[in-house]
Design a protein around this motif. Sequence first.
Motif, PDB file in Angstrom:
ATOM      1  N   MET A   1       0.810  -1.200   0.000  1.00  0.00           N
ATOM      2  CA  MET A   1       0.000   0.000   0.000  1.00  0.00           C
ATOM      3  C   MET A   1       0.852   1.263   0.000  1.00  0.00           C
ATOM      4  N   GLN A   2       2.036   1.169   0.589  1.00  0.00           N
ATOM      5  CA  GLN A   2       2.914   2.322   0.699  1.00  0.00           C
ATOM      6  C   GLN A   2       3.315   2.839  -0.687  1.00  0.00           C
ATOM      7  N   GLU A   3       3.586   1.936  -1.615  1.00  0.00           N
ATOM      8  CA  GLU A   3       3.968   2.347  -2.959  1.00  0.00           C
ATOM      9  C   GLU A   3       2.827   3.050  -3.669  1.00  0.00           C
ATOM     10  N   LEU A   4       1.617   2.608  -3.477  1.00  0.00           N
ATOM     11  CA  LEU A   4       0.448   3.236  -4.082  1.00  0.00           C
ATOM     12  C   LEU A   4       0.296   4.672  -3.574  1.00  0.00           C
ATOM     13  N   GLU A   5       0.510   4.891  -2.308  1.00  0.00           N
ATOM     14  CA  GLU A   5       0.424   6.246  -1.742  1.00  0.00           C
ATOM     15  C   GLU A   5       1.519   7.136  -2.318  1.00  0.00           C
ATOM     16  N   ILE A   7       2.991   6.801  -5.238  1.00  0.00           N
ATOM     17  CA  ILE A   7       2.639   7.064  -6.627  1.00  0.00           C
ATOM     18  C   ILE A   7       1.543   8.128  -6.705  1.00  0.00           C
ATOM     19  N   THR A   8       0.542   8.003  -5.869  1.00  0.00           N
ATOM     20  CA  THR A   8      -0.558   8.974  -5.859  1.00  0.00           C
ATOM     21  C   THR A   8      -0.044  10.366  -5.484  1.00  0.00           C
ATOM     22  N   ALA A   9       0.829  10.457  -4.503  1.00  0.00           N
ATOM     23  CA  ALA A   9       1.392  11.745  -4.081  1.00  0.00           C
ATOM     24  C   ALA A   9       2.216  12.370  -5.211  1.00  0.00           C
ATOM     25  N   ARG A  10       3.004  11.523  -5.880  1.00  0.00           N
ATOM     26  CA  ARG A  10       3.835  12.044  -6.989  1.00  0.00           C
ATOM     27  C   ARG A  10       2.974  12.522  -8.137  1.00  0.00           C
ATOM     28  N   ARG A  11       1.925  11.788  -8.452  1.00  0.00           N
ATOM     29  CA  ARG A  11       1.005  12.214  -9.512  1.00  0.00           C
ATOM     30  C   ARG A  11       0.383  13.554  -9.164  1.00  0.00           C
ATOM     31  N   SER A  12       0.026  13.744  -7.901  1.00  0.00           N
ATOM     32  CA  SER A  12      -0.550  15.003  -7.444  1.00  0.00           C
ATOM     33  C   SER A  12       0.454  16.149  -7.614  1.00  0.00           C
ATOM     34  N   GLU A  13       1.714  15.897  -7.261  1.00  0.00           N
ATOM     35  CA  GLU A  13       2.761  16.905  -7.438  1.00  0.00           C
ATOM     36  C   GLU A  13       2.917  17.277  -8.905  1.00  0.00           C
ATOM     37  N   LEU A  14       2.929  16.258  -9.752  1.00  0.00           N
ATOM     38  CA  LEU A  14       3.083  16.507 -11.186  1.00  0.00           C
ATOM     39  C   LEU A  14       1.883  17.231 -11.778  1.00  0.00           C
ATOM     40  N   ASP A  15       0.688  16.914 -11.303  1.00  0.00           N
ATOM     41  CA  ASP A  15      -0.507  17.622 -11.759  1.00  0.00           C
ATOM     42  C   ASP A  15      -0.421  19.107 -11.410  1.00  0.00           C
ATOM     43  N   THR A  16       0.016  19.394 -10.175  1.00  0.00           N
ATOM     44  CA  THR A  16       0.168  20.782  -9.742  1.00  0.00           C
ATOM     45  C   THR A  16       1.220  21.491 -10.595  1.00  0.00           C
TER      46      THR A  16
END
Length: 88
Positions: A1-5, A7-16
């Motif tokens: 689950m840690q890797e999914l979080e 990945i989700t955090a990095r995607r959010s950073e990239l979206d911003t």
Amino acid sequence: MQELERITARRSELDTLAEELAKQLQEVQAEREELLIAERVLNRPAEQDRAAAEAAATARPDSRPGGGAGGPAEPAPQRESRRGRAAR
């Protein structure tokens, strides 16, 4: 689950980041358009002067310096001043 979080955090950073870059790109494009317009405005008088000079040269083909039907112009003789004549 840690890797999914992660990945989700990095995607959010990239979206911003993508949103910020898109906004910056729009600002850059707008400024470039403004500068292009300013450049055209500043070049217009020079282009008009050049066109007027070309039109004048076309209308008077013998307008080159020293030119004309008789060839190069000769300088006019110098006149002596009254004082110079009286001293002789």
